[in-house]
Scaffold this active site. Structure first.
Site, PDB file in Angstrom:
ATOM      1  N   ASP A  97      -0.799   4.045  -9.493  1.00  0.00           N
ATOM      2  CA  ASP A  97      -0.960   3.057  -8.422  1.00  0.00           C
ATOM      3  C   ASP A  97      -0.336   1.750  -8.922  1.00  0.00           C
ATOM      4  O   ASP A  97       0.050   1.614 -10.083  1.00  0.00           O
ATOM      5  CB  ASP A  97      -2.421   2.897  -8.023  1.00  0.00           C
ATOM      6  CG  ASP A  97      -2.548   2.322  -6.606  1.00  0.00           C
ATOM      7  OD1 ASP A  97      -1.543   1.792  -6.084  1.00  0.00           O
ATOM      8  OD2 ASP A  97      -3.641   2.377  -6.016  1.00  0.00           O
TER       9      ASP A  97
HETATM   10  C1  NOJ Z   1      -2.076  -0.141  -3.868  1.00  0.00           C
HETATM   11  C2  NOJ Z   1      -2.851   0.876  -3.089  1.00  0.00           C
HETATM   12  O1  NOJ Z   1      -4.029   1.215  -3.789  1.00  0.00           O
HETATM   13  C3  NOJ Z   1      -2.071   2.143  -2.809  1.00  0.00           C
HETATM   14  O2  NOJ Z   1      -2.821   2.960  -1.956  1.00  0.00           O
HETATM   15  C4  NOJ Z   1      -0.733   1.823  -2.230  1.00  0.00           C
HETATM   16  O3  NOJ Z   1      -0.037   3.018  -1.960  1.00  0.00           O
HETATM   17  C5  NOJ Z   1       0.026   0.950  -3.213  1.00  0.00           C
HETATM   18  N1  NOJ Z   1      -0.701  -0.284  -3.423  1.00  0.00           N
HETATM   19  C6  NOJ Z   1       1.431   0.632  -2.738  1.00  0.00           C
HETATM   20  O4  NOJ Z   1       1.395  -0.240  -1.682  1.00  0.00           O
END
Ligand code: NOJ
Length: 759
Positions: free
Chosen positions: A290
């Site tokens: 993430d």
């Molecule tokens: C953080 C989020 O937790 C995740 O779900 C997302 O895909 C990413 N940012 C990218 O935006």
């Protein structure tokens, strides 16, 4: 269809404990990938694991030293493998050109984006879609999302989110299919199928990404990003099964999670990623970190520095580094010095390259960049029609005293009250990808479009919930104590035949980073409802929210209540379809609605404890598992939802054959109106080596019944559904007595006991 999925789910749950055969030989493109890999320098290999953010949209903290120039140079040097948040067919073509036409090997980039419930045409938020209990609807919505995003150059959707969400305070519950593992698994399956289709190289399909692995929905006190401390029993039986099913469905990628799990951050969790996901489950796809979660291994207090973080993440099986910039900085030297085995790096690179081959990017890296297709596809009329239908199917009728609903379209004077009713933006929900601001159909517009000539629809704002800037990345300014709109709303209500009172939350009270300590109604919404009821009893409450709400006061006083969540681009029309009876509501709650926030985490599959609340509770006795200041029951239980039809259940019959339980129940539509009932089956394992919940959803079927029609509905519960995971991770079936419950929600069931003997 659902029971097949449910059976598959349980089968997969069972299979989760079986060590898988090595699938690497079976993966397509092995030869092509190997030959490319053989030509790559160490830096180029690491580059494939590097995911950069586009510069014009941010969904997380951005490194301060960023410059577009440097980014472009890195891409040209083959040091970037994928990007997120780069948009439009032309924008993506330009970025792709940097890689393909300048880098030594010309390896194309992949372009990913958070496509959560639509790209340009917004569908209901995932939680709402789960309320339909109709996986075909969900599949259709993600199929259309894939059509739109691929027309706009993208081919990697960062969804679906499969985090079981037992706590209504958690803002990201809106992205889930709710509190139940089976619902999350079967909806996840459907969303993945819709996005990926049968063939990733099809121009209209995209790679899906099951996220966030794992247990992200169990953040303590519902506080996003916070610590997760759960038992292994909960991990294996509740958090992991939806991911296991996603892997079996062929999901192309998995994103890990921000949280730690019992002391180890998910991004550095070798047991979860390398041993279970890539080992036991044999997942052949890409594991993506993430946003900056590799760097956060340091903040968690797990890795001492960026070097250690790199070692932990690659060893644990995190293939792609999203915006930590740690792999690019650390991995070449770590591999060169032998600290990190090059085989680990090669495995990660293979996964990335294989996905690029599967997407057809090596055949034509610009295949998704077709500006004309983009223009023709986004917001196509049939997409909006689908959004309206999925929207109406996601609505849950919670109360309908005196059959106030449906309203006649010829009702003379209709008052629509509430700030939320007049918003063309809130309807779109959080995580709305590329939907234009204010592009949805407001509830007020939907109602105006639906009424007959001669009816009047008047609006009053009534309460003031939010003031000032509304945005995905800034906290809202929630207003307390502004009663200035009350007099006008009360006057309008008094002179109307019926009041449609739209209340709930702004969509930006939910989503990432949007946890709340209070899941009741903010501002003076409840107070206004009370004032309105004093002058007009014909009130229909239309709830807009992305989490369960604690609204016992509304539940007991307002005669008709519709849970409408955030339904996307066509929300106003979908809500009007149900209000005026063009669609008979059939949704059921995928989350329990408590009396108070203090009951959270509040989910139906609790354990019995040694002191469950008995009848003595009614007599005011103390020493039982209860609160002294509240009921511990749900106001609206999991699985609950009414219809304009009424359904009656006969006594179900149960029999046991070859260690399977046959369940049969006759359901009758006792009204004259055709409708759909979702028949649900729950089990309780009465005595087990590790205690089991008082109810566990194991199967459901949506049954369409004409007025007066009866239907016998049958289920077969197999060993896979009757068994469970021990804390060791081993799946077992244990002979003994089971109670089986059948009904239209978790509370109103008929049940019987059976004894099942397993060999
Ligand atoms: C953080 C989020 O937790 C995740 O779900 C997302 O895909 C990413 N940012 C990218 O935006």
């Amino acid at each position: 269809m659902h029971y097949i999925l449910a059976a598959a789910f349980c089968c997969l749950v069972f299979l989760a404990c079986q060590p898988g055969a090595d699938q690497s030989d079976m993966e397509p493109f092995t030869r092509e990938v190997d030959s490319l890999l053989a030509q790559m320098t160490l830096e180029e290999k690491v580059g494939q694991l590097n995911m950069y953010n586009g510069t014009w949209e941010f969904t997380g903290p951005v490194p301060a030293d960023e410059s577009n120039q440097k980014k472009a140079e890195m891409i040209k040097n083959g040091q970037v493998g994928a990007m997120l948040n780069v948009l439009t067919a032309e924008g993506i073509r330009a970025a792709q050109q940097l890689a393909v036409e300048n880098s030594r090997l010309g390896i194309p980039l992949m372009f990913g984006y958070d496509v959560i419930h639509g790209y340009k045409t917004m569908f209901p938020i995932p939680l709402a879609q789960a309320a339909s209990w109709d996986t075909a609807m969900a599949r259709r919505s993600s199929q259309i999302a894939a059509r739109e995003m691929t027309a706009a150059g993208l081919h990697w959707a960062f969804g679906p989110m499969l985090d079981v969400a037992p706590d209504g305070r958690w803002g990201r519950i809106m992205e889930s299919a709710g509190e139940d593992p089976l619902l999350n698994a079967v909806f996840g399956w459907a969303w993945i199928e819709g996005l990926q289709g049968d063939d990733l190289s099809d121009l209209h399909t995209a790679a899906a990404c099951a996220k966030h692995f794992a247990a992200y929905g169990f953040a303590e006190a519902g506080l996003d990003y916070f610590t997760v401390d759960i038992s292994d029993q909960t991990l294996y039986n509740v958090a992991l099964p939806p991911f296991k099913m996603a892997v079996e469905s062929g999901v192309a990628s998995v994103m890990n999670a921000f949280n730690e799990i019992n002391g180890i951050p998910a991004t550095g969790h070798k047991k979860l990623q390398r041993d279970i996901l890539k080992g036991e489950w044999n997942f052949p796809g890409v594991v993506l970190s993430d946003w900056a979660s590799i760097n956060e291994l340091i903040t968690h207090g797990y890795s001492a520095d960026r070097r250690e973080a790199a070692i932990a993440a690659i060893t644990a099986g995190s293939d792609v580094d999203m915006e930590s910039r740690i792999y690019e900085e650390q991995l070449p030297e770590l591999v060169r010095s032998g600290v990190v085995d090059e085989a680990l790096l090669d495995d990660a690179v293979r996964r990335v390259l294989t996905l690029k081959f599967k997407l057809g990017l090596f055949d034509d890296p610009y295949r998704y960049s077709d500006a004309q297709r983009e223009q023709e596809t986004l917001l196509a009329a049939e997409h909006l029609t689908a959004a309206r239908e999925v929207g109406a199917a996601s609505i849950v009728l919670l109360r309908n005293e005196g059959n106030l609903l449906p309203l006649s379209a010829t009702t003379k004077r209709i008052a629509v009250i509430g700030q939320l009713a007049n918003s063309k933006d809130v309807v779109l929900g959080s995580w709305r990808a590329q939907a234009d601001a204010d592009s949805g159909v407001s509830i007020l517009e939907g109602i105006r479009d639906a009424v007959a000539t001669g009816s009047t629809v008047e609006f009053a704002q009534g309460y003031n919930l939010v003031e000032g800037r509304r945005s995905f990345i800034y906290d809202l300014n929630l207003v307390e104590g502004d009663r200035s709109g009350f007099p006008e709303a009360i006057r309008l209500a008094a002179q109307s035949d019926v009041v449609i009172m739209v209340i709930g939350e702004d969509c930006y009270q939910t989503g990432e980073g949007r946890s709340q300590v209070d899941i009741g109604l903010k501002g003076n919404q409840s107070e206004l409802v009370n004032e309105i009821l004093k002058v007009n009893q014909n009130v229909v409450a239309v709830l807009m929210n992305g989490r369960p709400l604690a609204i016992p006061e509304i539940a007991g006083s307002v005669p008709a209540i519709l849970e409408t969540w955030y339904l996307g681009s066509e929300m106003g029309h979908a809500v009007a379809d149900v209000i005026f009876g063009n669609v008979n509501p059939s949704g059921k709650l995928p989350v329990s609605f408590p009396h108070h926030t203090g009951q959270e985490p509040f989910y139906y599959y609790k354990k019995n404890s040694g002191r469950p609340v008995p009848n003595a509770f009614d007599a005011g006795m103390v020493f039982w598992a209860h609160y002294t200041d509240s009921s511990n029951e749900a106001v609206f239980p999991f699985g609950f939802g009414l219809s304009y039809s009424s359904f009656a259940y006969d006594e179900p019959e149960f029999s046991v054959e070859n260690s399977e339980v046959n369940v049969s129940v006759t359901v009758t539509n006792t009204s004259e109106v055709a409708g759909i009932e979702t028949v649900q089956v729950y089990i309780r394992d009465i005595a087990a080596s590790e205690t089991q919940p008082v109810r566990r959803l194991v199967d459901f079927k949506r049954v369409a019944l004409a007025g007066g029609e009866s239907r016998q509905v049958r289920f077969t519960l197999t060993a896979d559904q009757l068994g469970y995971y021990l804390s060791s991770g081993q799946f077992i079936t244990e002979s003994g007595v089971f109670e089986i419950f059948v009904g239209g929600n978790v509370r109103d069931t008929r049940s019987g006991r059976v004894e099942v003997i397993f060999d």
